[in-house]
Write a protein that holds these residues in place. Sequence first.
Motif, PDB file in Angstrom:
ATOM      1  N   LEU A  36       0.827  -1.201   0.000  1.00 59.74           N
ATOM      2  CA  LEU A  36       0.000   0.000   0.000  1.00 59.74           C
ATOM      3  C   LEU A  36       0.867   1.259   0.000  1.00 59.74           C
ATOM      4  CD1 LEU A  36      -2.701   1.508   0.276  1.00 59.74           C
ATOM      5  CD2 LEU A  36      -2.520   1.193   2.764  1.00 59.74           C
ATOM      6  N   LEU A  37       1.894   1.288   0.837  1.00 60.07           N
ATOM      7  CA  LEU A  37       2.748   2.466   0.927  1.00 60.07           C
ATOM      8  C   LEU A  37       3.524   2.703  -0.363  1.00 60.07           C
ATOM      9  CD1 LEU A  37       4.081   1.988   4.573  1.00 60.07           C
ATOM     10  CD2 LEU A  37       2.584   3.829   3.769  1.00 60.07           C
ATOM     11  N   ARG A  38       4.043   1.643  -0.945  1.00 59.70           N
ATOM     12  CA  ARG A  38       4.790   1.799  -2.202  1.00 59.70           C
ATOM     13  C   ARG A  38       3.875   2.276  -3.331  1.00 59.70           C
ATOM     14  NH1 ARG A  38       7.827  -3.954  -1.129  1.00 59.70           N
ATOM     15  NH2 ARG A  38       9.558  -3.136   0.132  1.00 59.70           N
ATOM     16  N   THR A  39       2.692   1.712  -3.398  1.00 54.69           N
ATOM     17  CA  THR A  39       1.748   2.133  -4.433  1.00 54.69           C
ATOM     18  C   THR A  39       1.340   3.581  -4.245  1.00 54.69           C
ATOM     19  OG1 THR A  39       0.897  -0.135  -4.585  1.00 54.69           O
ATOM     20  CG2 THR A  39      -0.466   1.625  -5.520  1.00 54.69           C
ATOM     21  N   THR A  40       1.076   3.961  -2.993  1.00 57.06           N
ATOM     22  CA  THR A  40       0.676   5.333  -2.689  1.00 57.06           C
ATOM     23  C   THR A  40       1.788   6.314  -3.021  1.00 57.06           C
ATOM     24  OG1 THR A  40      -0.784   4.564  -0.920  1.00 57.06           O
ATOM     25  CG2 THR A  40      -0.138   6.877  -0.874  1.00 57.06           C
ATOM     26  N   ALA A  41       3.017   5.955  -2.666  1.00 58.35           N
ATOM     27  CA  ALA A  41       4.141   6.841  -2.960  1.00 58.35           C
ATOM     28  C   ALA A  41       4.303   7.043  -4.459  1.00 58.35           C
ATOM     29  CB  ALA A  41       5.425   6.275  -2.352  1.00 58.35           C
ATOM     30  N   LEU A  42       4.242   5.959  -5.224  1.00 58.50           N
ATOM     31  CA  LEU A  42       4.448   6.042  -6.667  1.00 58.50           C
ATOM     32  C   LEU A  42       3.307   6.782  -7.358  1.00 58.50           C
ATOM     33  CD1 LEU A  42       6.033   5.265  -9.206  1.00 58.50           C
ATOM     34  CD2 LEU A  42       4.783   3.089  -9.227  1.00 58.50           C
ATOM     35  N   LEU A  43       2.076   6.348  -7.120  1.00 56.59           N
ATOM     36  CA  LEU A  43       0.938   6.975  -7.787  1.00 56.59           C
ATOM     37  C   LEU A  43       0.697   8.393  -7.291  1.00 56.59           C
ATOM     38  CD1 LEU A  43      -1.687   4.070  -8.001  1.00 56.59           C
ATOM     39  CD2 LEU A  43      -0.174   4.952  -9.786  1.00 56.59           C
ATOM     40  N   GLY A  44       0.805   8.592  -5.981  1.00 53.74           N
ATOM     41  CA  GLY A  44       0.541   9.906  -5.422  1.00 53.74           C
ATOM     42  C   GLY A  44       1.478  10.969  -5.966  1.00 53.74           C
ATOM     43  N   LEU A  45       2.776  10.677  -5.979  1.00 53.27           N
ATOM     44  CA  LEU A  45       3.741  11.660  -6.468  1.00 53.27           C
ATOM     45  C   LEU A  45       3.656  11.831  -7.982  1.00 53.27           C
ATOM     46  CD1 LEU A  45       6.782  10.809  -4.180  1.00 53.27           C
ATOM     47  CD2 LEU A  45       5.194  12.737  -4.017  1.00 53.27           C
ATOM     48  N   THR A  46       3.339  10.761  -8.696  1.00 48.61           N
ATOM     49  CA  THR A  46       3.174  10.874 -10.150  1.00 48.61           C
ATOM     50  C   THR A  46       2.011  11.790 -10.497  1.00 48.61           C
ATOM     51  OG1 THR A  46       4.091   8.654 -10.519  1.00 48.61           O
ATOM     52  CG2 THR A  46       2.752   9.607 -12.288  1.00 48.61           C
ATOM     53  N   ILE A  47       0.869  11.580  -9.836  1.00 49.24           N
ATOM     54  CA  ILE A  47      -0.303  12.428 -10.071  1.00 49.24           C
ATOM     55  C   ILE A  47       0.004  13.869  -9.690  1.00 49.24           C
ATOM     56  CG2 ILE A  47      -2.670  12.901  -9.312  1.00 49.24           C
ATOM     57  CD1 ILE A  47      -3.007   9.859  -8.987  1.00 49.24           C
ATOM     58  N   ALA A  48       0.696  14.064  -8.557  1.00 50.51           N
ATOM     59  CA  ALA A  48       1.005  15.413  -8.088  1.00 50.51           C
ATOM     60  C   ALA A  48       1.902  16.150  -9.081  1.00 50.51           C
ATOM     61  CB  ALA A  48       1.680  15.351  -6.719  1.00 50.51           C
ATOM     62  N   ILE A  49       2.901  15.470  -9.604  1.00 51.98           N
ATOM     63  CA  ILE A  49       3.833  16.126 -10.537  1.00 51.98           C
ATOM     64  C   ILE A  49       3.152  16.431 -11.871  1.00 51.98           C
ATOM     65  CG2 ILE A  49       5.930  15.753 -11.891  1.00 51.98           C
ATOM     66  CD1 ILE A  49       7.033  14.186  -9.465  1.00 51.98           C
ATOM     67  N   LEU A  50       2.455  15.451 -12.420  1.00 53.53           N
ATOM     68  CA  LEU A  50       1.779  15.674 -13.703  1.00 53.53           C
ATOM     69  C   LEU A  50       0.698  16.753 -13.577  1.00 53.53           C
ATOM     70  CD1 LEU A  50       1.417  12.007 -15.023  1.00 53.53           C
ATOM     71  CD2 LEU A  50       3.097  13.738 -15.705  1.00 53.53           C
ATOM     72  N   GLY A  51      -0.027  16.732 -12.453  1.00 56.53           N
ATOM     73  CA  GLY A  51      -1.076  17.726 -12.256  1.00 56.53           C
ATOM     74  C   GLY A  51      -0.541  19.129 -12.025  1.00 56.53           C
ATOM     75  N   ALA A  52       0.707  19.237 -11.610  1.00 56.62           N
ATOM     76  CA  ALA A  52       1.304  20.552 -11.352  1.00 56.62           C
ATOM     77  C   ALA A  52       1.878  21.191 -12.601  1.00 56.62           C
ATOM     78  CB  ALA A  52       2.401  20.422 -10.296  1.00 56.62           C
ATOM     79  N   LEU A  53       2.258  20.385 -13.593  1.00 51.78           N
ATOM     80  CA  LEU A  53       3.016  20.896 -14.734  1.00 51.78           C
ATOM     81  C   LEU A  53       2.330  22.029 -15.509  1.00 51.78           C
ATOM     82  CD1 LEU A  53       4.658  17.640 -16.143  1.00 51.78           C
ATOM     83  CD2 LEU A  53       5.731  19.502 -14.851  1.00 51.78           C
ATOM     84  N   PRO A  54       1.011  21.995 -15.757  1.00 52.46           N
ATOM     85  CA  PRO A  54       0.414  23.107 -16.495  1.00 52.46           C
ATOM     86  C   PRO A  54       0.621  24.464 -15.820  1.00 52.46           C
ATOM     87  CG  PRO A  54      -1.090  21.247 -16.466  1.00 52.46           C
ATOM     88  CD  PRO A  54       0.031  20.906 -15.522  1.00 52.46           C
ATOM     89  N   VAL A  55       0.653  24.483 -14.503  1.00 55.82           N
ATOM     90  CA  VAL A  55       0.902  25.729 -13.773  1.00 55.82           C
ATOM     91  C   VAL A  55       2.397  25.979 -13.589  1.00 55.82           C
ATOM     92  CG1 VAL A  55       0.664  26.857 -11.509  1.00 55.82           C
ATOM     93  CG2 VAL A  55      -1.312  25.776 -12.581  1.00 55.82           C
ATOM     94  N   SER A  56       3.143  24.951 -13.187  1.00 55.59           N
ATOM     95  CA  SER A  56       4.557  25.146 -12.861  1.00 55.59           C
ATOM     96  C   SER A  56       5.393  25.493 -14.096  1.00 55.59           C
ATOM     97  CB  SER A  56       5.121  23.908 -12.169  1.00 55.59           C
ATOM     98  OG  SER A  56       5.039  22.772 -13.005  1.00 55.59           O
ATOM     99  N   LEU A  57       5.006  25.000 -15.264  1.00 49.33           N
ATOM    100  CA  LEU A  57       5.746  25.348 -16.476  1.00 49.33           C
ATOM    101  C   LEU A  57       5.560  26.818 -16.834  1.00 49.33           C
ATOM    102  CD1 LEU A  57       5.186  22.167 -18.690  1.00 49.33           C
ATOM    103  CD2 LEU A  57       7.287  22.886 -17.538  1.00 49.33           C
ATOM    104  N   VAL A  58       4.427  27.392 -16.460  1.00 49.51           N
ATOM    105  CA  VAL A  58       4.228  28.835 -16.637  1.00 49.51           C
ATOM    106  C   VAL A  58       5.101  29.597 -15.645  1.00 49.51           C
ATOM    107  CG1 VAL A  58       2.558  30.725 -16.581  1.00 49.51           C
ATOM    108  CG2 VAL A  58       1.888  28.490 -17.494  1.00 49.51           C
TER     109      VAL A  58
END
Length: 399
Positions: A229-251
């Motif tokens: 559970l922890l490994r899955t949460t770490a991988l998916l959670g951070l992946t979603i967070a990074i991809l979801g941030a890119l439209p704003v952070s790239l600006v």
Amino acid sequence: MSTQSGPTGLSERALGPDLARGFMLLFIALANSHYFIAGHEYFSGFPTAGSPVDHVVGLLISTLVDGRAFPMFGVLFGYGVAQIVRRQRESGNDWWPIRKLLWRRSLVLVVLGFLHAMLLYVGDILAAYGVLLFLGVWALRWKDRWLFVVATAVLVLTALPSGDTLAGSAEGPDPSMLPATFLGQFPDRLVVQPFIAGLGWIGFVTPFLIGLWAGRRRILERPAEHLTLLRTTALLGLTIAILGALPVSLVVGGVLSRPSDHAVTVLGPLHDAAGVFGGFGYAALIVLIAHRLSRSGGDRQGRVTVAVAAVGQRSLTCYLAQSVVWAVVFTPYLLDLSDTLATTTTALLAVATWLATVLLADRMRRAGYRGPFELLIRRITYQPRTISDTRSRNSGSRA
């Protein structure tokens, strides 16, 4: 007759949650400090002008920190509430006394948060967490599925298009953040602070409820039982967070041009909603690291790990210590460096401030001292009940 169970002793605490709280305060320092920077045009709380290095630093903070630190705080806050409830129930206390204990705790957070906002940092979140705890006690007996249903519903609602999002903010420091005089700061802050405390808690409902669920299962304290559970949460959670941030952070990083106002109303909430998954991911990742260190024995943990965990054990004191630095450095009637520091130098200040709290917390650890504000909140939370229990025991003995 119920017995009183006080806070967890320092020697009994698990490494994972404390290490997560310790690193969380680094993220919070980076997330808070850049909002003080003065400029002419802004996007997502960052000045659009600056050096290439400033743009890179802004991109990294927007991607990895902004909107990701406070959800981790929410998860750990809910987890801590679940720990308190478990200890109280194991001591034989009924639900109503437990609610009253938590309400006392929430009142302390509200009052302390109000004073913090008035005197140091108007962006205080303690009062908002106090309000969240005051209302959240009614979720303590919810079944797991209701925790997830409500958490999901709130997350979906907060992800809907909205112009009220820090991720898309085109404004600089609020006047209440940089008051010209000491007395002049109070009128503006008296207006802003109740708004933050009264509505700010809504964005933390989802991580708080998930933290309650995780605390019931002691997932962060017993990672060996929940590695998948922890490994899955770490991988998916951070992946979603990074991809979801890119439209704003790239600006923010100057890679993309500023989107339209309509696009910001969509991208901003998505940036924040993705950050909730980042909070889950960071908490899971740090607990996994703590688990690896614990398996290798105490010597492997090292002085740095122990010192960062000491910050987590004194997170309230260290959080308030950061605000002292922001007030001294940025307030116009003190050092007034808002116009002087840029994104990069402010980030360096945030890291230096966090490192100073690591040294301070480690010194308190070696002295066997919890921390002044940790002692305050525990004394007020637990002392009234202790006195009541003592009187009850004395009455029973006389009878």
